[in-house]
Design a protein around this motif. Structure first.
Motif, PDB file in Angstrom:
ATOM      1  N   ASP A  86     -24.138 -10.356  -5.584  1.00 19.35           N
ATOM      2  CA  ASP A  86     -22.701 -10.179  -5.754  1.00 19.35           C
ATOM      3  C   ASP A  86     -22.420  -9.138  -6.852  1.00 19.35           C
ATOM      4  OD1 ASP A  86     -20.046 -10.681  -5.166  1.00 19.35           O
ATOM      5  OD2 ASP A  86     -19.925 -12.562  -6.274  1.00 19.35           O
ATOM      6  N   ILE A  87     -21.363  -9.366  -7.618  1.00 18.51           N
ATOM      7  CA  ILE A  87     -21.014  -8.423  -8.694  1.00 18.51           C
ATOM      8  C   ILE A  87     -20.745  -9.210  -9.972  1.00 18.51           C
ATOM      9  CG2 ILE A  87     -19.961  -6.527  -7.371  1.00 18.51           C
ATOM     10  CD1 ILE A  87     -17.213  -8.005  -7.852  1.00 18.51           C
ATOM     11  N   GLY A  88     -20.633  -8.503 -11.079  1.00 17.88           N
ATOM     12  CA  GLY A  88     -20.197  -9.102 -12.335  1.00 17.88           C
ATOM     13  C   GLY A  88     -19.197  -8.155 -12.983  1.00 17.88           C
ATOM     14  N   PHE A  89     -18.458  -8.685 -13.949  1.00 25.02           N
ATOM     15  CA  PHE A  89     -17.529  -7.850 -14.721  1.00 25.02           C
ATOM     16  C   PHE A  89     -18.020  -7.843 -16.161  1.00 25.02           C
ATOM     17  CE2 PHE A  89     -13.872  -7.584 -17.628  1.00 25.02           C
ATOM     18  CZ  PHE A  89     -13.296  -6.391 -17.219  1.00 25.02           C
ATOM     19  N   PHE A  90     -18.031  -6.675 -16.789  1.00 29.75           N
ATOM     20  CA  PHE A  90     -18.548  -6.540 -18.148  1.00 29.75           C
ATOM     21  C   PHE A  90     -17.537  -5.761 -18.992  1.00 29.75           C
ATOM     22  CE2 PHE A  90     -21.989  -6.887 -15.126  1.00 29.75           C
ATOM     23  CZ  PHE A  90     -22.754  -7.907 -15.678  1.00 29.75           C
ATOM     24  N   LEU A  91     -16.864  -6.490 -19.855  1.00 29.83           N
ATOM     25  CA  LEU A  91     -15.820  -5.874 -20.688  1.00 29.83           C
ATOM     26  C   LEU A  91     -16.432  -4.902 -21.702  1.00 29.83           C
ATOM     27  CD1 LEU A  91     -12.676  -6.350 -21.448  1.00 29.83           C
ATOM     28  CD2 LEU A  91     -13.636  -7.595 -23.397  1.00 29.83           C
ATOM     29  N   PHE A  92     -15.811  -3.719 -21.860  1.00 30.20           N
ATOM     30  CA  PHE A  92     -16.281  -2.814 -22.920  1.00 30.20           C
ATOM     31  C   PHE A  92     -15.163  -2.202 -23.755  1.00 30.20           C
ATOM     32  CE2 PHE A  92     -16.769  -0.235 -18.922  1.00 30.20           C
ATOM     33  CZ  PHE A  92     -15.652   0.559 -19.094  1.00 30.20           C
ATOM     34  N   GLU A 143     -16.746  -2.688 -16.774  1.00 31.92           N
ATOM     35  CA  GLU A 143     -17.533  -2.166 -15.661  1.00 31.92           C
ATOM     36  C   GLU A 143     -17.734  -3.292 -14.650  1.00 31.92           C
ATOM     37  OE1 GLU A 143     -17.981   0.974 -16.052  1.00 31.92           O
ATOM     38  OE2 GLU A 143     -19.725   1.675 -14.949  1.00 31.92           O
ATOM     39  N   VAL A 144     -17.502  -3.007 -13.384  1.00 28.52           N
ATOM     40  CA  VAL A 144     -17.855  -3.955 -12.328  1.00 28.52           C
ATOM     41  C   VAL A 144     -19.167  -3.461 -11.747  1.00 28.52           C
ATOM     42  CG1 VAL A 144     -17.235  -4.900 -10.072  1.00 28.52           C
ATOM     43  CG2 VAL A 144     -15.492  -4.648 -11.839  1.00 28.52           C
ATOM     44  N   ALA A 145     -20.175  -4.322 -11.766  1.00 33.74           N
ATOM     45  CA  ALA A 145     -21.497  -3.861 -11.360  1.00 33.74           C
ATOM     46  C   ALA A 145     -22.265  -4.966 -10.657  1.00 33.74           C
ATOM     47  CB  ALA A 145     -22.274  -3.418 -12.607  1.00 33.74           C
ATOM     48  N   GLY A 146     -23.128  -4.563  -9.758  1.00 33.52           N
ATOM     49  CA  GLY A 146     -23.967  -5.526  -9.053  1.00 33.52           C
ATOM     50  C   GLY A 146     -24.419  -4.948  -7.721  1.00 33.52           C
ATOM     51  N   PRO A 147     -25.309  -5.661  -7.038  1.00 36.73           N
ATOM     52  CA  PRO A 147     -25.827  -5.121  -5.776  1.00 36.73           C
ATOM     53  C   PRO A 147     -24.796  -5.137  -4.647  1.00 36.73           C
ATOM     54  CG  PRO A 147     -26.735  -7.303  -6.208  1.00 36.73           C
ATOM     55  CD  PRO A 147     -25.956  -6.916  -7.432  1.00 36.73           C
ATOM     56  N   GLU A 148     -23.710  -5.926  -4.810  1.00 34.71           N
ATOM     57  CA  GLU A 148     -22.719  -5.975  -3.745  1.00 34.71           C
ATOM     58  C   GLU A 148     -21.392  -5.394  -4.222  1.00 34.71           C
ATOM     59  OE1 GLU A 148     -23.451  -9.678  -1.092  1.00 34.71           O
ATOM     60  OE2 GLU A 148     -24.313 -10.101  -3.053  1.00 34.71           O
ATOM     61  N   SER A 149     -21.447  -4.111  -4.530  1.00 34.96           N
ATOM     62  CA  SER A 149     -20.266  -3.389  -5.004  1.00 34.96           C
ATOM     63  C   SER A 149     -19.893  -2.346  -3.960  1.00 34.96           C
ATOM     64  CB  SER A 149     -20.619  -2.729  -6.347  1.00 34.96           C
ATOM     65  OG  SER A 149     -20.193  -1.395  -6.398  1.00 34.96           O
ATOM     66  N   PRO A 150     -18.593  -2.114  -3.758  1.00 41.80           N
ATOM     67  CA  PRO A 150     -18.213  -1.193  -2.680  1.00 41.80           C
ATOM     68  C   PRO A 150     -18.400   0.285  -2.998  1.00 41.80           C
ATOM     69  CG  PRO A 150     -16.260  -2.077  -3.767  1.00 41.80           C
ATOM     70  CD  PRO A 150     -17.441  -2.768  -4.385  1.00 41.80           C
ATOM     71  N   TYR A 151     -18.590   0.618  -4.284  1.00 38.64           N
ATOM     72  CA  TYR A 151     -18.630   2.037  -4.638  1.00 38.64           C
ATOM     73  C   TYR A 151     -20.003   2.527  -5.076  1.00 38.64           C
ATOM     74  CZ  TYR A 151     -13.581   1.139  -5.111  1.00 38.64           C
ATOM     75  OH  TYR A 151     -12.281   0.763  -4.897  1.00 38.64           O
ATOM     76  N   ILE A 152     -20.855   1.622  -5.537  1.00 37.38           N
ATOM     77  CA  ILE A 152     -22.109   2.036  -6.160  1.00 37.38           C
ATOM     78  C   ILE A 152     -23.264   1.414  -5.386  1.00 37.38           C
ATOM     79  CG2 ILE A 152     -23.444   1.950  -8.336  1.00 37.38           C
ATOM     80  CD1 ILE A 152     -20.951   3.401  -8.907  1.00 37.38           C
ATOM     81  N   VAL A 153     -24.274   2.219  -5.090  1.00 36.67           N
ATOM     82  CA  VAL A 153     -25.358   1.754  -4.223  1.00 36.67           C
ATOM     83  C   VAL A 153     -26.197   0.655  -4.872  1.00 36.67           C
ATOM     84  CG1 VAL A 153     -27.327   2.515  -2.842  1.00 36.67           C
ATOM     85  CG2 VAL A 153     -25.483   4.092  -3.310  1.00 36.67           C
ATOM     86  N   GLU A 154     -26.486   0.811  -6.165  1.00 37.78           N
ATOM     87  CA  GLU A 154     -27.333  -0.179  -6.836  1.00 37.78           C
ATOM     88  C   GLU A 154     -26.587  -0.764  -8.028  1.00 37.78           C
ATOM     89  OE1 GLU A 154     -31.009   1.569  -8.133  1.00 37.78           O
ATOM     90  OE2 GLU A 154     -31.573   2.118  -6.108  1.00 37.78           O
ATOM     91  N   THR A 211     -25.426   2.013   3.249  1.00 34.17           N
ATOM     92  CA  THR A 211     -24.926   0.697   3.645  1.00 34.17           C
ATOM     93  C   THR A 211     -24.537  -0.092   2.394  1.00 34.17           C
ATOM     94  OG1 THR A 211     -26.365   0.750   5.555  1.00 34.17           O
ATOM     95  CG2 THR A 211     -25.513  -1.405   4.928  1.00 34.17           C
ATOM     96  N   PHE A 212     -23.394  -0.722   2.450  1.00 32.82           N
ATOM     97  CA  PHE A 212     -22.913  -1.546   1.335  1.00 32.82           C
ATOM     98  C   PHE A 212     -22.589  -2.949   1.847  1.00 32.82           C
ATOM     99  CE2 PHE A 212     -21.843   2.772   0.286  1.00 32.82           C
ATOM    100  CZ  PHE A 212     -21.988   2.854  -1.103  1.00 32.82           C
ATOM    101  N   THR A 213     -22.747  -3.935   0.978  1.00 25.04           N
ATOM    102  CA  THR A 213     -22.180  -5.241   1.317  1.00 25.04           C
ATOM    103  C   THR A 213     -21.289  -5.671   0.160  1.00 25.04           C
ATOM    104  OG1 THR A 213     -23.987  -6.492   0.327  1.00 25.04           O
ATOM    105  CG2 THR A 213     -24.186  -6.027   2.673  1.00 25.04           C
ATOM    106  N   VAL A 214     -20.237  -6.381   0.506  1.00 25.40           N
ATOM    107  CA  VAL A 214     -19.356  -6.931  -0.531  1.00 25.40           C
ATOM    108  C   VAL A 214     -18.972  -8.351  -0.134  1.00 25.40           C
ATOM    109  CG1 VAL A 214     -18.331  -4.745  -1.284  1.00 25.40           C
ATOM    110  CG2 VAL A 214     -17.283  -5.978   0.602  1.00 25.40           C
ATOM    111  N   ARG A 215     -18.599  -9.155  -1.122  1.00 21.76           N
ATOM    112  CA  ARG A 215     -18.103 -10.503  -0.818  1.00 21.76           C
ATOM    113  C   ARG A 215     -16.612 -10.550  -1.093  1.00 21.76           C
ATOM    114  NH1 ARG A 215     -22.857 -14.493  -3.099  1.00 21.76           N
ATOM    115  NH2 ARG A 215     -24.530 -13.051  -2.532  1.00 21.76           N
ATOM    116  N   VAL A 216     -15.864 -10.977  -0.100  1.00 20.23           N
ATOM    117  CA  VAL A 216     -14.406 -11.063  -0.262  1.00 20.23           C
ATOM    118  C   VAL A 216     -13.942 -12.471   0.099  1.00 20.23           C
ATOM    119  CG1 VAL A 216     -13.975  -8.617   0.193  1.00 20.23           C
ATOM    120  CG2 VAL A 216     -14.057 -10.200   2.106  1.00 20.23           C
ATOM    121  N   LYS A 217     -12.747 -12.806  -0.384  1.00 15.34           N
ATOM    122  CA  LYS A 217     -12.213 -14.136  -0.073  1.00 15.34           C
ATOM    123  C   LYS A 217     -11.421 -14.113   1.226  1.00 15.34           C
ATOM    124  CE  LYS A 217     -11.890 -15.388  -4.885  1.00 15.34           C
ATOM    125  NZ  LYS A 217     -11.046 -15.214  -6.041  1.00 15.34           N
ATOM    126  N   GLY A 218     -10.814 -12.974   1.516  1.00 16.32           N
ATOM    127  CA  GLY A 218     -10.020 -12.867   2.745  1.00 16.32           C
ATOM    128  C   GLY A 218     -10.459 -11.648   3.528  1.00 16.32           C
TER     129      GLY A 218
END
Ligand code: ATP
Length: 380
Positions: A163-169, A144-155, A316-323
């Motif tokens: 930012d976001i985190g990755f959680f293996l399941f 699961e990719v989750a966090g306050p700065e995700s492009p698909y999920i509000v919270e 409104t969403f925010t995300v962090r990208v490298k490019g």
């Protein structure tokens, strides 16, 4: 239409010719491309190839992520699914599902629907050590990719502060989609330092009271729920906290007219079963009833006000990208999903990342609310 090369591959994977023709006819399989990597994705299931299955041009297939059955009555659900046998309990993290896979020299992140996600693909190396794929090129990391700065999920979950985190399941085999047993997954994740969902350990029916306590604690901590899994991963069940049910209603109510009725019904039902199973009465019951009412009504009323004053239903969403290119690729990706977004702001964080703010607009929900506000008479 699927090109002859992919037709050949799909037939080789065992998809019957007639099924292939039917799927093609109704757009159930679509050929796609991401930075030179060609693939087909399944919009519908076909035999063992579930919706979300992706077949790459080298013939490798990543099977769609399976549905996990939900239970709404914890005690009886556990009895029915697991009998008296043990099961692992893991946190159900609230984000979006990705399958991370190495194809040729590239590591790609696939969404549930089988798209290569430009954003997640760019960011996944921040969380997953690609050494894993050198040693296990035939395995798929599902998380699961989750966090306050995700492009698909509000919270996001409360413990991802930015930012976001990755959680293996899950770790699955390419080609078959077969999951590794739970303990093997825990061991590999540990070995390669891959972040995982929290595991609460091995339970069985006799420890039901502890599970009730766990659900209570997760709910207070604003977490989504649990997924229970037999050690061999053959049996699974998910259960949501009352917090998550009410919070989903709140998020959904903001875009009320854009969601199917089932979205709301399902969550109200889960909450009702929780209240019944816990025999909640009196003040506690009143509190849930009030929270439910507010969740259903307040954001909806706010949206109506917004539209009545000339605004739009939007998120409104925010995300962090490298490019910055990744942000533009996301706009194209959303367009293909039929979702309208506008980039509002691009900020250089001066640490190798850009913060992109974008708005998702809901033109249809806005139009409907505007019409109703303007007095539209209709037959219901
Ligand atoms: P469905 O599984 O029926 O397709 P859905 O897509 O609506 O349902 P959810 O109801 O949110 O999804 O539940 C399943 C999803 O939960 C999984 O697809 C996965 O992305 C996510 N998830 C989060 N944590 C876990 C976990 N620990 N184990 C398995 N899945 C998890």
């Amino acid at each position: 239409m699927v090109s002859p090369q992919f037709r050949h591959l799909l037939l080789k994977l065992g998809l019957p010719e007639e099924r292939l023709l039917v799927l093609e006819g109704k757009g159930g399989i679509v050929e796609d491309e991401f930075e030179g990597v060609r693939y087909v994705r399944f919009r519908d299931s076909a035999g063992g190839l579930r919706r979300g299955t992706v077949v790459f041009e080298n013939g490798e297939a990543v099977i769609g992520f399976p549905h996990i059955k939900r239970i709404v009555q914890l005690e009886n659900g556990i009895k029915r699914v697991f009998k008296s046998r043990p099961f692992y309990v893991e946190e159900k993290v609230d984000g979006y599902n990705v399958r991370v896979v190495k194809v040729g020299e590239k590591v790609l992140a696939l969404t549930r629907g089988g798209f290569v996600c430009p954003f997640t693909t760019e960011r996944i190396g921040d969380f997953v050590d690609f050494e894993f794929f050198k040693d296990y090129p035939d395995l798929v990391l599902a998380g699961e990719v989750a966090g306050p700065e995700s492009p698909y999920i509000v919270e996001g979950p409360p413990y991802v502060k930015e930012d976001i985190g990755f959680f293996l399941f899950d770790i699955q085999e390419k080609g078959t989609g077969k999951s590794l047993p739970v303990e093997e997954r825990y061991k590999l994740a540990e070995e390669y330092g891959i972040p995982q969902v929290e595991s609460f350990g091995l339970f069985d029916y006799s420890r039901l009271d502890e599970l009730y306590d766990l659900i209570g604690r997760l709910s207070r901590e604003k977490r989504e729920g649990i997924v229970m899994k037999s050690p061999d991963m053959m049996k699974m069940a998910k259960y949501a906290t009352p917090y998550a049910n009410i919070n989903d209603l709140k998020i959904g109510s903001h875009v009320f007219r854009d969601l199917p009725h089932g979205y709301f019904m399902g969550r109200i039902e889960r909450l009702a079963f929780y209240l019944a199973e816990k025999h909640l009465k009196g003040e506690e019951f009143e509190e849930y009833a009030k929270a439910l009412g507010k969740a259903l009504l307040r954001p909806f009323v706010e949206s109506i006000h917004e539209v009545a004053h000339g605004g739009e239903v939007e998120e409104t969403f925010t995300v962090r990208v490298k490019g910055i290119g990744t942000a533009h690729r996301m706009v194209t990706h959303f367009e293909r999903l039929g979702v309208e977004i506008h980039i509002e702001d691009i900020e250089d964080l001066k640490n190798g990342y850009w913060r992109i703010t974008f708005k998702r607009v809901y033109p249809e929900a806005t139009r409907q609310i505007r019409e109703l506000w303007n007095g539209l008479a209709f037959v219901d």
